[in-house]
Structure formats: C-alpha cells, structure tokens
Design a protein around this motif. Structure first.
Motif, PDB file in Angstrom:
ATOM      1  N   LYS A  32      10.757  20.876   6.417  1.00  0.00           N
ATOM      2  CA  LYS A  32       9.446  20.257   6.371  1.00  0.00           C
ATOM      3  C   LYS A  32       8.317  21.160   6.291  1.00  0.00           C
ATOM      4  O   LYS A  32       7.452  20.801   5.607  1.00  0.00           O
ATOM      5  N   ASP A  33       8.378  22.489   6.601  1.00  0.00           N
ATOM      6  CA  ASP A  33       7.279  23.379   6.656  1.00  0.00           C
ATOM      7  C   ASP A  33       7.598  24.368   5.634  1.00  0.00           C
ATOM      8  O   ASP A  33       7.463  25.408   5.737  1.00  0.00           O
ATOM      9  N   VAL A  34       8.107  23.766   4.361  1.00  0.00           N
ATOM     10  CA  VAL A  34       8.489  24.746   3.221  1.00  0.00           C
ATOM     11  C   VAL A  34       7.372  25.629   2.865  1.00  0.00           C
ATOM     12  O   VAL A  34       7.625  26.670   2.497  1.00  0.00           O
ATOM     13  N   GLU A  35       5.988  25.092   2.928  1.00  0.00           N
ATOM     14  CA  GLU A  35       5.018  25.976   2.345  1.00  0.00           C
ATOM     15  C   GLU A  35       5.085  27.175   3.022  1.00  0.00           C
ATOM     16  O   GLU A  35       4.486  28.406   2.508  1.00  0.00           O
ATOM     17  N   ARG A  36       5.212  27.395   4.403  1.00  0.00           N
ATOM     18  CA  ARG A  36       5.050  28.575   4.893  1.00  0.00           C
ATOM     19  C   ARG A  36       6.312  29.431   4.720  1.00  0.00           C
ATOM     20  O   ARG A  36       6.135  30.701   4.906  1.00  0.00           O
ATOM     21  N   LEU A 124       9.793   9.943   2.802  1.00  0.00           N
ATOM     22  CA  LEU A 124       9.730  11.440   2.456  1.00  0.00           C
ATOM     23  C   LEU A 124       8.548  12.194   3.071  1.00  0.00           C
ATOM     24  O   LEU A 124       8.845  13.424   3.177  1.00  0.00           O
ATOM     25  N   ALA A 125       7.520  11.509   3.082  1.00  0.00           N
ATOM     26  CA  ALA A 125       6.400  12.154   3.733  1.00  0.00           C
ATOM     27  C   ALA A 125       6.778  12.723   4.980  1.00  0.00           C
ATOM     28  O   ALA A 125       6.222  13.863   5.565  1.00  0.00           O
ATOM     29  N   ALA A 126       7.192  11.844   5.890  1.00  0.00           N
ATOM     30  CA  ALA A 126       7.529  12.070   7.140  1.00  0.00           C
ATOM     31  C   ALA A 126       8.573  13.098   7.680  1.00  0.00           C
ATOM     32  O   ALA A 126       8.406  13.981   8.350  1.00  0.00           O
ATOM     33  N   ARG A 127       9.576  13.158   6.793  1.00  0.00           N
ATOM     34  CA  ARG A 127      10.828  13.845   6.692  1.00  0.00           C
ATOM     35  C   ARG A 127      10.521  15.432   6.133  1.00  0.00           C
ATOM     36  O   ARG A 127      10.797  16.352   6.441  1.00  0.00           O
ATOM     37  N   TYR A 128       9.984  15.367   4.979  1.00  0.00           N
ATOM     38  CA  TYR A 128       9.939  16.623   4.076  1.00  0.00           C
ATOM     39  C   TYR A 128       8.595  16.930   3.918  1.00  0.00           C
ATOM     40  O   TYR A 128       8.434  18.092   3.047  1.00  0.00           O
ATOM     41  N   ASN A 129       7.408  16.307   4.135  1.00  0.00           N
ATOM     42  CA  ASN A 129       6.239  16.627   4.030  1.00  0.00           C
ATOM     43  C   ASN A 129       5.875  16.361   2.364  1.00  0.00           C
ATOM     44  O   ASN A 129       5.041  17.140   1.967  1.00  0.00           O
ATOM     45  N   PHE A 130       6.626  15.681   1.610  1.00  0.00           N
ATOM     46  CA  PHE A 130       6.159  15.383   0.153  1.00  0.00           C
ATOM     47  C   PHE A 130       4.999  14.373   0.390  1.00  0.00           C
ATOM     48  O   PHE A 130       4.753  13.503   1.162  1.00  0.00           O
TER      49      PHE A 130
END
Length: 995
Positions: A32-36, A124-130
C-alpha cells in the motif's frame, strides 16, 4: 445507505463480493505504501544537432501528477490470476492473454455490474492506494447511466470508505472543458473520470490530443497517461476496433478491467456470472412469455425478410410457409435468389406464392422489392393480420399490467410496462407530443385501457388517471431549423441521434419509480442497447418483428433487473421470486422465443444450453477419507468429469446433452470414476440445469397459491408456531489446545508463500514542437523483503476470527513460517486467515450451547401478513396438495425432486396432521451463518399424542457427503431445537424419511 427518495444498496451480496474480490486479489502482494519504496529515476537534457530541442523528463513530474504505481512482477500477477480463476471455477490460464494486463469480468445484465466496478475502485484504493480511475464507455447513453449511478451511490460509498481514509471526486470528461484533466491528474484523493471512447478515439482533431495553453502546452491525454490510470471498460465489446484499442493504450493504463455480459473477444477472464447462473440464483427476474399469434391463416402468403447479402451472390433469407412431406405447412427460413418463384417446389411447394418473386435486392438499408407487394424491409412481415395482432398484444399488456397493479398494491412497488414500436408515427400520428399524440397505437391503447379498467374491479381506485397521463413516449428528436418545429424520428438505437432519448429516460429514472408520478406505460422506438433499463419494468411488449439477431436478449435486458419498492428510507430491492417476474408479450410462440433467445446468447459467445467444461468446478472436493470439504473441484477436475461424460455419450463434443441422459429412469447412473462417485447427485443436477429454456416459462404455467386462512388462526397452530419459532441465544466453548494443534498442522502443510518481487519502470516523455510523446526508458526488478513496514498481523487475524491475541500468537510462533510473513505479508495473512476460519468451523459446533430467550425468529402475525400477500408461482415449481386442510397453501413450493417426493408423502400419510414448508424468513442463528430449515410437521400417534417435527430434506444421510460448513449448520440447528423443546429434528432422505 441512501435515504429519502434515494436508492438503498446492499453491500453484502455474495456474488458481487466475489466479483469485487476476484479483481482486488489480482494485485495481492502490492504494498500500500509503494511510493515510499520507489526512488524516482530522473531524466536528462539531450541537445541534438537538429534545430528542434528534445527533452527527456519523467512525465509524472512534468505534469505534477499523483498517479498509480504497480510494482508487482508480471509472473506474480499471473500466479494471482491463476489462483482467482481456479477459485471461481474458470479455465486456468497458462500465460497472460496477449501478454497484457487486460482482465474480463462477465456479469449478466441486471446483476449490478456498475455497482461492482464502482465498489472495486474503492477496494483497490483502500487495499493498494490506487487513486486514478477512468471509466470508459461506448456511448453517451451509458455515460449518463454511469454518472447517474455514481450520484445515487455517493453517500453509500462515502459511508463505507470514509473511515478507511478514502475520499473521492467524480467527473465527466468534456472536450469543452478539457483542462479539467489537470485536477484529475494532480489531486491526491480518488478520482473517477467517466468518458466515451469517441472522446479519445481518432486523430489530432480531437481536443484531447491537442496541445493546450491552459495545460502548459501539453495535451489532455498526456495528463491522463502521467497518472497510469486503471481503465474500467463498460461494455468493451463495443470498443474493440484497432483505433479504439490504440487510443486506450495512449492513456498508459496499469491495467484494463473489462465488464460486460457478452465479450466478443476474451482476454484474461477472472469472474463469470452467466444468464443460467443469474436465473438459478434468483438475481434477475423470472421470464414469462405471453404469445399473441395468428392461427389458421397460412393459406395466404406469409413473407418475412430475415437477411439480405451479396457474398458470393445476391440472396435473400425469407421466412415462408413451406409444405412438409405430410402436406401440412410450416414456417421455415429459406434462401431465395432474384426472380426465383416463391412457389417453387424446391423452396415452398406452396401454391399460395404463385406469381411472387423478388425483383430487386439492396443492402443499404437491407430491403427487397416483391412483384405483388413492393418494398419489404429487414424484419418486416406481410401476409398476417398485423394490425389485429398488435391490437391484441396491447390489450394483453394492459391486462398483465392491471393484474400486477392489483397484486402489488400497497407494497410501494410501482408497475411499469414498456412498448417497443416499429415507427414513431404509430405513436405520434399528426401530433407532436404526448398530449396531442394521435397515432394508431395511441388510439388503440387509450380505447383498450378504458375497456380493461372498467372490466377489472378495484383498478379505478388505483389508476384514476386519463390514459394520456399514464403513457409517455421517449423518442429521438430531429432539431428544427430556422424556427421550424422539432420533429421526432425513427432511429436504429445505435446512433448519436438516439442519445437525447436515452439521456431523457435516464434522467427520469427516479421519477418514473415514484408511485405519485402517473406514468405507467412507456413507448420507445429503439431503446434497445446497453445503458437503458428500469428495475420496475414488469411487462415488455414488442410491437414489431424480432429482426435483429440480438433483439430478444437486448429486449429482456431492459427489464431483467430486480424490482425496487419505495420506503421511507428510499428504494430497496425486492428479490421475492413470486414478485420478480418479467412478462414478455411477443408475436411468436413461447417455444420459439426461448429457443431463439438461447441461440442469440450462443452467437454472442455466451455458453448456454450446453454443459460447460467448467460446469462442475464449484462442487465440493472430497478428501482421501471420502469426506466432503469446503474446497471446490476447480477447473482441471471439472474438465476430467466433462471428458468422462463425453466418453459415456451423455454429452456431445460441444457440450449438448444427448438422449442418453435419463436421470428419471430406474437404475440410471453416470458410471463415474471412484473419485467422483460421491458427487453423482449434484453432477446430475448441474447437467439438468444447463439449459436457459428451463428459466423461461409460458404464461399458461403461472399459478397463484390460495392461502388456508383458517389454519393460521386455530389454537392448535398458534401453540405449534409459538413452540417451533421460539428464539434462542448461543455461546461457544472451543478447545483451545485442539484448535492450536489443528491450525499449526494445516499452516505447516500449506504451500509456501513466495516473496514479493517488484518491477520499477522508468517512463519518459519526448518534448518537441510536434507535441509530447511518452516512451519506456527501462525497468528493473528486486525483492522487497525488509524494505517496508509490516502490517499488524495479530489485529487483522483477531478481527477476522474473534480469537484471543494469545491464541493467535501461539499459532504463529509454532507454525515455523514467520519468515514467509516477512517476505510476503499480505499473502501470508490471507492464508492463515483462511485456515483459522476453516479449523474454527470444524470444532466450534461441538462446543455450542443454546439457551431459549423471549421472542420469536418469525412472528405469527408476520407469517399471516406474508401469507396473505402471496404472489405468482409456476406449476413446474409446485406440488398440488390433495388434502388442503393439512397445510397452509393449496400448492407446496419445492426446490428439488427430493422435496417434491417428501411433500407427496406428507400429504398422503394419515398420521401427519399438519405440514408446511417453512418460509425463507424463518432463520436460526448459528456460528457459521443463518440457517433456514425445510419442513415443520405435526404427527399424531395413538390418536392423541402430538409430536412436533422439523425435517431437513437431503439426498444423503452420510455426513461425509456434506460440506463442513453445511454440516455445521445442521448440527447447530439440532441443538437449537432441543433447547426450545423440539427434540425431533433430523435429516429426511429418500427411503429413510424418518417419520
């Protein structure tokens, strides 16, 4: 939930949750915090010798985009896809179709496809932040429908996801305000952009492909591409051209999710809910056919134009009255050449066609010229008393409507009827609006409505309006020029000229459902395409020939959705099958309608009327001890079964059932391999249910049940009901050591969870005077182990299972697999969660204790009210009771042949004084979900002792043949009934009914 005049949406429908979960699970393992985790790879300036400067930069940085980042390796996505397909009983793909992330979700019309893909966005937004989603549609009509759905569902989704930190904005793309894409690209919350394929398809003349000063010289399409959106395609079969596919690729999506009932081209299928499944599960209305046809008139020449083609030679397909070998006439479709005599023995051998020939054929539009008639267009018919037939069809529609109004009065359910007509002039005549319409159909309708209303007692009070207030036409408008009046026109249903008609009826959707709005009868010329429907259409009348190859399916699609009732809290769905019926008034026989409908589905690529290779995928797996499990067979085992049936001659190569399938014959068997013998009964049921025709019924089979009112009011029944309907509460004691031991063993034996792999892609954009062009600069992969914060596994497992933290910690420490949690936390948690739930279900029932409390699971007054409101049923679902004083209705509804046999036995036994099929609302709480028992019985012994019995009809007494969750419900129910003083609860099976 919505309130006031809005719609209520059920967030817990299992089939919708399965469709949503199937898509969400494709990305299992995506942090979920892939950007980091990602380090941006910056571009550099390149100054070539040419005069035009070229700048390579990161596209998302240039536009300031906040986009989606998918870091999963494609091999991991393929693994996820295979797991989802196997779970859903679909053929498992060996590779990604087209080596692309294009995923198909097949859902029958009317089952909530729009709700499913909109809620998938939030999951998808809640699970993976898409956060960036483009909903792509083929027409303005569907765009308006999606926009309306988002507006109606807004508060529903906000209430569900606001607590998870998910907020959203939705907008409709317009070339007139194309700069709106900047807000879409740069916003940090969830953004939903609805747009038509026409707005992006094409060359640089489209606004979306032009450089705009307001967008710092970039094009709107560049902003969309910078976000790497998830593209959701609604009805993708209408967006399959190479130009359309290229345009979608220009948006640089991380994936495309394709939702439709009929995909022309299949990619990676992740979920399928076909027409047979939808009807079997009661997710759409039952279909009833009322046919109005001319009989005994075929001595006059009947001619219908079915098709015209010129490859390799000119030929017209005509439906003609053909003489059979026995001398009788039968309508058949034959190929006719130009100037060929229709009475030719090789065509019809019918003297009525002497002198009839085709003088001319043409393709645009398809038509022929006949010697003794003139022009005949595609789908048109001559040789019948068409006016008389159409008049009677209108009468039959009015009768059906008025009958439904009387049945549903006081329920808050508004009844609508829909007419599809051949020409707008037949409605408007010399008029220009609903008030002054004077067409032939309007004249007939007004006259017949008054006749039928006067004939039926009580209707005048329900519908006191003038006929003109009750009917309304929705047609396309031809705008007048230079002050001239607008005109309505005939259209095909597939052109832009139709859009205003669809927009109007979509805007009127809520108003049409309001019981205070007089409109009850809707006339339309060509509302026959995706995007147009209304849940409370109960009658559809086709005042034209069924000419197009998909017309029956499309016609049904306008009224298949389950109806809604108006309540103080808004509109809520009604799934009661005795209410949810759609009656089609057609000018062809029930048999022909059902057969042609099935053929239309097959032409569209939908497997109906055949046993599919995946037919048995969801049957329960049997373990080495012969015990049924909660796991399913999956596709490979289903294929093995299918091949066996084919070799046995039960089915053909195309899945068609042969005449060797005779399950009602004594001694019939499928000769199944030893591994499948325990599943013979459900396999036979699946084969028998494969045909769609089983779910389409002639109106002659409809039958209302008569309530035995006196029964409910007797003191004996009141005492009986108060006993069996008593309420209980339960508590559960679990052997902690046994649960830990079983769970640890199962986790150790589970397949290893592979560590996460990520893919980092560097995307660049080339800037020049010709505009901006994106290109991939490179990619690399890496393991993610130890590079991110781990989720709170204890809390997640505790919320899912209600176990104590200490028990969960003990299980995790003893399983020796925590290193897999570090490598892939989401998959590991999902695996442990699944195992803990399974092991709990196995042992929880043994430790359950029920205690009787005040109240009833189903009040007697509710039973009386619901009984009085009993609606339509069908004879093929019911057993006619011989001794009506013994039960509450003159017909007993059954769901299987076993239930029918049991009803016949109860009816004939002299010692059975009362029996009843318990209604669906009679539900008992158990640790594994609510349970609805089948039968309640009073048996008399020695002429005076009364025994209260509860029976559950099954095909077997063998516990190992039932799924653990199903068996757990039966064991819990036995303890519930013992707690309220009804000790005689058991299973009843053929030959061992236990009476």
């Amino acid at each position: 939930m919505m309130s006031g005049s809005g719609f209520q949406f059920n967030p817990s429908q299992q089939y919708q949750l399965e469709a949503i979960g199937s898509v969400v699970d494709l990305f299992e393992g995506q942090p979920k915090d892939v950007e980091r985790l990602l380090t941006m790879l910056r571009g550099k300036v390149v100054l070539p010798a040419m005069s035009e400067a070229v700048l390579d930069i990161d596209l998302s940085q240039e536009v300031g985009a906040v986009g989606n980042s998918l870091v999963l390796d494609r091999n991991l996505i393929l693994t996820n896809l295979q797991r989802v397909q196997d779970r859903n009983g679909l053929e498992v793909s060996s590779q990604l179709a087209g080596d692309s992330l294009d995923f198909d979700i097949e859902m029958e019309t009317g089952t909530g496809k729009t709700y499913v893909y909109l809620r998938t966005i939030f999951e998808l937004a809640a699970r993976y932040n898409f956060t960036k989603f483009v909903v792509l549609v083929p027409s303005v009509a569907i765009r308006e429908g999606v926009s309306t759905s988002i507006r109606l569902m807004r508060s529903h989704f906000e209430n569900m996801y606001r607590s998870q930190g998910v907020t959203f904005d939705a907008s409709v793309y317009s070339g007139k305000s194309a700069e709106g894409v900047q807000a879409f690209a740069t916003s940090t919350n969830v953004q939903i952009l609805v747009m038509t394929i026409d707005s992006i398809r094409g060359n640089d003349t489209r606004v979306i492909r032009q450089s705009l000063d307001k967008l710092t010289g970039l094009r709107p399409i560049d902003y969309l591409a910078a976000t790497r959106p998830v593209v959701i395609m609604d009805e993708p079969q209408n967006m399959e051209t190479k130009l359309a596919q290229s345009a979608i690729g220009d948006m640089n999506p991380i994936c495309t999710l394709r939702y439709s009932a009929t995909h022309k081209k299949q990619r990676n299928v992740v979920y399928r809910l076909d027409p047979v499944d939808a009807h079997k599960l009661g997710l759409v209305k039952q279909i009833v056919v009322a046919d109005v046809r001319q009989e005994g008139s075929d001595a006059s020449p009947h001619i219908k134009l079915v098709e015209v083609k010129n490859t390799p030679k000119w030929v017209a397909k005509l439906e003609l009255s053909v003489r059979k070998a026995d001398g009788t006439l039968q309508r058949k479709t034959v190929n006719v050449r130009q100037h060929q005599e229709l009475s030719d023995p090789r065509l019809t051998d019918n003297s009525a066609y002497e002198g009839w020939r085709i003088n001319e054929m043409r393709l645009d539009p398809p038509a022929i010229e006949l010697t003794r008639h003139g022009e005949l267009q595609l789908g048109e018919t001559i040789g019948e008393q068409t006016d008389a037939i159409y008049r009677e069809m209108i009468r039959e529609t009015i009768r059906e409507h008025l009958r439904k109004e009387l049945v549903l009065r006081g329920t808050g359910i508004k009844v609508l009827s829909l007419f599809f007509i051949d020409k707008v002039d037949n409605f408007l005549g010399d008029g220009s609006n609903n008030t002054d319409a004077s067409g032939q159909f309007v004249q007939w309708f007004d006259e017949l409505f008054c006749e039928e209303r006067a004939r039926v007692t009580g209707v005048e009070n329900i519908l006191p309006y003038e006929p003109s207030e009750l009917r309304r036409g929705y047609f396309s408008v031809l705008k007048g020029t230079k002050g001239a009046a607008d005109k309505f026109k005939d259209t095909s249903g597939t052109t832009k000229a139709d859009d205003d008609a669809y927009e109007l009826i979509m805007r009127d959707k809520s108003r049409l459902l309001d019981t205070s709005e007089p409109t009850r009868f809707i006339f339309s010329h060509s509302a026959l395409r995706e995007g147009w429907d209304n849940p409370n259409v109960f009658q559809i009348c086709t005042l034209r020939e069924m000419g197009v190859e998909t017309e029956r399916r499309q016609t049904l699609g306008r009224g298949l959705r389950l109806p809604v009732r108006q309540t103080p809290n808004g509109y809520e769905r009604v799934s009661d099958r005795s209410i949810a019926t759609l009656t089609v008034i057609a000018n062809e026989s029930y048999t022909k309608f059902a057969g042609e409908l099935q053929r239309e589905y097959k032409k569209s690529g939908v497997e109906v009327g055949v046993v599919r290779r995946s037919e048995f995928s969801r049957l329960p797996m049997v373990d080495s001890n012969g015990q049924a499990t909660d796991e399913t067979l999956g596709f490979s085992k289903s294929l093995e079964l299918w091949e066996h049936l084919r070799k046995q001659g039960i089915i053909e190569q195309d899945g068609t059932v042969t005449n060797k399938f005779r399950p009602n014959e004594m001694g019939f068997t499928l000769n199944l391999p030893v591994d499948f013998v325990a599943l013979e009964v459900p396999i036979i049921e699946r084969i028998a249910e494969a045909s769609l025709e089983k779910h389409i019924r002639p109106i002659s089979k409809r039958q209302s049940r008569k309530l035995n009112k006196q029964l409910y009011s007797t003191p004996e029944f009141e005492e009986f009901w108060e006993t069996i309907a008593s309420k209980t509460t339960y508590r559960v004691r679990v052997d902690r050591d046994e649960l830990i031991a079983n769970s640890v063993k199962a986790i150790r034996e589970a397949p290893a969870i592979e560590p996460l792999q990520i893919k980092i892609t560097r995307t660049g954009v080339t800037m020049g005077r010709g505009g901006a062009k994106g290109r991939e600069l490179g990619e690399r992969s890496a393991e993610l182990r130890g590079t991110y914060a781990l989720p709170d596994i204890i809390t997640e497992l505790q919320e899912a299972t209600s176990l104590t933290r200490k028990t969960i910690v003990d299980i995790l420490l003893k399983c020796d697999k925590l290193h897999q949690f570090i490598g892939n936390p989401n998959d590991f948690i999902a695996m442990v969660k699944r195992i803990l739930k399974t092991e709990l279900a196995k042992i929880v029932v043994d430790g359950i204790q029920y205690e009787k409390i005040k109240g009833y699971v189903y009040e007697l007054r509710e039973l009386q009210q619901d009984g009085a409101a009993e609606k339509d049923r069908f004879l093929d679902q019911m057993y006619k009771v011989e001794n009506e004083q013994k039960t509450d209705f003159d017909y007993v509804v059954y769901d299987s042949t076993v239930e029918r046999e049991f009803a016949e036995l109860l009816d004939s036994r002299e010692d059975i004084k009362l029996f009843m099929k318990l209604p669906p609302k009679f539900k008992i709480d158990t640790p594994v979900g609510p349970y609805n028992p089948d039968w309640a019985i009073i048996k008399q012994e020695d002429g005076e002792d009364k025994i209260y019995m509860i029976r559950e009809t099954k095909s077997t007494l063998d516990d190992s043949k039932l799924r653990p969750s199903e068996l757990a419900k039966l064991k819990a129910a036995k303890k519930h009934f013992e707690a309220i003083g009804v000790g005689d609860y058991r299973r009843a099976v053929p030959g061992r009914w236990g009476l």
